[in-house]
Design an enzyme around this catalytic site. Structure first.
Site, PDB file in Angstrom:
ATOM      1  N   GLU A  20      39.790-113.062  74.844  1.00  0.00           N
ATOM      2  CA  GLU A  20      40.517-111.474  74.693  1.00  0.00           C
ATOM      3  C   GLU A  20      39.601-110.602  74.009  1.00  0.00           C
ATOM      4  O   GLU A  20      38.780-110.780  72.901  1.00  0.00           O
ATOM      5  CB  GLU A  20      41.650-111.470  73.865  1.00  0.00           C
ATOM      6  CG  GLU A  20      42.370-110.221  73.457  1.00  0.00           C
ATOM      7  CD  GLU A  20      43.488-110.408  72.584  1.00  0.00           C
ATOM      8  OE1 GLU A  20      43.724-111.523  72.246  1.00  0.00           O
ATOM      9  OE2 GLU A  20      44.075-109.422  72.209  1.00  0.00           O
TER      10      GLU A  20
ATOM     11  N   ASP B 297      33.794-119.877  57.734  1.00  0.00           N
ATOM     12  CA  ASP B 297      32.605-119.092  57.952  1.00  0.00           C
ATOM     13  C   ASP B 297      33.121-117.466  57.517  1.00  0.00           C
ATOM     14  O   ASP B 297      32.970-116.978  58.288  1.00  0.00           O
ATOM     15  CB  ASP B 297      32.018-119.458  59.211  1.00  0.00           C
ATOM     16  CG  ASP B 297      30.460-118.853  59.265  1.00  0.00           C
ATOM     17  OD1 ASP B 297      29.867-118.335  58.326  1.00  0.00           O
ATOM     18  OD2 ASP B 297      29.996-118.977  60.356  1.00  0.00           O
TER      19      ASP B 297
HETATM   20  P1  ADP Z   1      27.776-115.060  67.224  1.00  0.00           P
HETATM   21  O1  ADP Z   1      28.500-116.237  67.558  1.00  0.00           O
HETATM   22  O2  ADP Z   1      26.662-114.953  67.732  1.00  0.00           O
HETATM   23  O3  ADP Z   1      27.622-115.117  65.548  1.00  0.00           O
HETATM   24  P2  ADP Z   1      29.896-113.192  66.826  1.00  0.00           P
HETATM   25  O4  ADP Z   1      31.334-114.282  67.052  1.00  0.00           O
HETATM   26  O5  ADP Z   1      29.693-112.877  65.538  1.00  0.00           O
HETATM   27  O6  ADP Z   1      28.669-114.111  67.339  1.00  0.00           O
HETATM   28  O7  ADP Z   1      30.008-112.062  67.852  1.00  0.00           O
HETATM   29  C1  ADP Z   1      28.895-111.240  68.209  1.00  0.00           C
HETATM   30  C2  ADP Z   1      29.574-109.631  68.108  1.00  0.00           C
HETATM   31  O8  ADP Z   1      30.611-109.648  68.956  1.00  0.00           O
HETATM   32  C3  ADP Z   1      29.988-109.010  66.871  1.00  0.00           C
HETATM   33  O9  ADP Z   1      29.647-107.765  66.720  1.00  0.00           O
HETATM   34  C4  ADP Z   1      31.448-109.267  66.676  1.00  0.00           C
HETATM   35  O10 ADP Z   1      31.921-108.076  66.024  1.00  0.00           O
HETATM   36  C5  ADP Z   1      31.903-108.967  68.169  1.00  0.00           C
HETATM   37  N1  ADP Z   1      32.830-109.839  68.650  1.00  0.00           N
HETATM   38  C6  ADP Z   1      33.047-111.080  68.698  1.00  0.00           C
HETATM   39  N2  ADP Z   1      34.453-111.557  69.254  1.00  0.00           N
HETATM   40  C7  ADP Z   1      34.854-110.225  69.778  1.00  0.00           C
HETATM   41  C8  ADP Z   1      36.108-110.066  70.601  1.00  0.00           C
HETATM   42  N3  ADP Z   1      36.894-111.064  70.779  1.00  0.00           N
HETATM   43  N4  ADP Z   1      36.227-109.053  70.948  1.00  0.00           N
HETATM   44  C9  ADP Z   1      35.442-107.840  70.634  1.00  0.00           C
HETATM   45  N5  ADP Z   1      34.271-108.161  69.969  1.00  0.00           N
HETATM   46  C10 ADP Z   1      33.934-109.223  69.458  1.00  0.00           C
END
Ligand code: ADP
Length: 303
Positions: free
Chosen positions: A101, A209
């Site tokens: 989502e 984390d």
């Molecule tokens: P990584 O696995 O590389 O650490 P992240 O989970 O931190 O990646 O997500 C990368 C970027 O996408 C971040 O800026 C985060 O805020 C954004 N993000 C992560 N999940 C979602 C989501 N479900 N909807 C919108 N933005 C998201």
């Protein structure tokens, strides 16, 4: 735990989930993570999705993340994005992907930090049944911390779990950074864990984390948790990590204390929990993390 749908291409995933005529019309890169590529996808029917992909990763890397999100969602305590599916797309992506989502970002509500603290406390206090064998620490399967494997083998002592599954594997992989004195200090810290840490009053599901980059403000103005490395452990390990890269405002910690309590002596244990994350960063990103690691080894080996 239920296994999610998985697909052999992004296109098949979209068609299967949204219908034959639905296609991706926009793919916008999102920055901010440090491991994967992230995209906002817009479909012909206007739906927005979030996609993480990684050309070098196996799909199990993302199913582990999905299981973590599912474990958090199962507590009903705090929002996480719904999981749509995972897949492997050798053509367009060259590797694995995860569809979630899309969290639409919003403005924080005025009592954002208090509510976030209460929700996190509720997650920590939720029944951890089914996530690991009762009375033990760990998780039903291994997962990842950043891009490195995280061993979650069940252990009936939290302290022993932290030694065997958290510090020892990271120290072993970081051995090349250490001289003989460092290695002696590390051994001493491992020997002394029972004098430094405490067993929790009850096992808690941890995000695993929990730095500020893994907390997003949704359109409801509240905190949403993303990108977990879950396991069942001592709640204060999550609180410690919130303090590692900047920390949350004091009102968060006050509200958390009021809701769940923080045991006496936490401040003396905090850096030892964070040693795990700093070692993980040392192993992932290199020697700029070495001085912090050494400082913590010095402190706890002399205690
Ligand atoms: P990584 O696995 O590389 O650490 P992240 O989970 O931190 O990646 O997500 C990368 C970027 O996408 C971040 O800026 C985060 O805020 C954004 N993000 C992560 N999940 C979602 C989501 N479900 N909807 C919108 N933005 C998201």
């Amino acid at each position: 735990m239920e296994l999610r749908k998985h697909f052999d291409s992004l296109e098949n995933a979209i068609v299967s989930l949204f219908g034959n005529n639905v296609r991706i019309v926009r793919m916008e890169r999102i920055f901010g993570g440090d491991i994967n590529e992230a995209y906002g996808l817009t479909l012909t029917d206007g739906t927005c999705l979030f996609m993480k992909s990684n050309a070098g990763a196996e799909e199990s890397f993302f199913t582990a993340e999905a299981e973590g999100l599912q474990a958090i969602a199962s507590t009903g305590a705090i929002q996480t994005p719904h999981i749509l599916c995972s897949g492997t797309d050798r053509g367009r992506i060259g590797g694995a992907f995860l569809l979630l989502e899309f969290i639409k970002k919003g403005e924080r509500i005025s009592d954002y930090w208090e509510i976030f603290a209460q929700q996190l406390a509720a997650m920590h206090q939720a029944e951890a049944a089914g996530l690991v064998e009762e009375g033990t620490y760990g998780f039903v399967r291994d997962n990842y911390i950043g891009m490195r494997k995280q061993n979650n083998k069940a252990n009936n002592s939290w302290i022993s779990f932290f030694r065997e599954c958290r510090l020892k594997p990271q120290l072993r992989d970081a051995a090349g950074y250490f001289d003989r004195t460092d290695l002696k200090k590390a051994d001493k810290v491992l020997e002394r864990l029972e004098d430094i840490l405490v067993e929790p009053q009850h096992p808690s599901l941890l995000h695993g984390d929990l730095w500020s980059g893994n907390v997003i403000t949704g359109s409801d103005g509240k905190a949403w948790l993303i990108d977990p490395a879950v396991y069942v452990g001592h709640a204060e390990a999550d609180i410690a990590m919130t303090e590692l890269f900047g920390g949350f405002p004091p009102v968060f910690y006050d509200a958390y204390k009021e809701a769940a309590g923080i045991e006496a002596g936490y401040a003396k244990r905090r850096d030892l929990y964070n040693l795990y994350h700093l070692l993980n960063h040392l192993n992932m990103f290199g020697r700029s993390y070495l001085p912090s690691v050494k400082r913590i080894l010095d402190y706890y080996s002399l205690k």
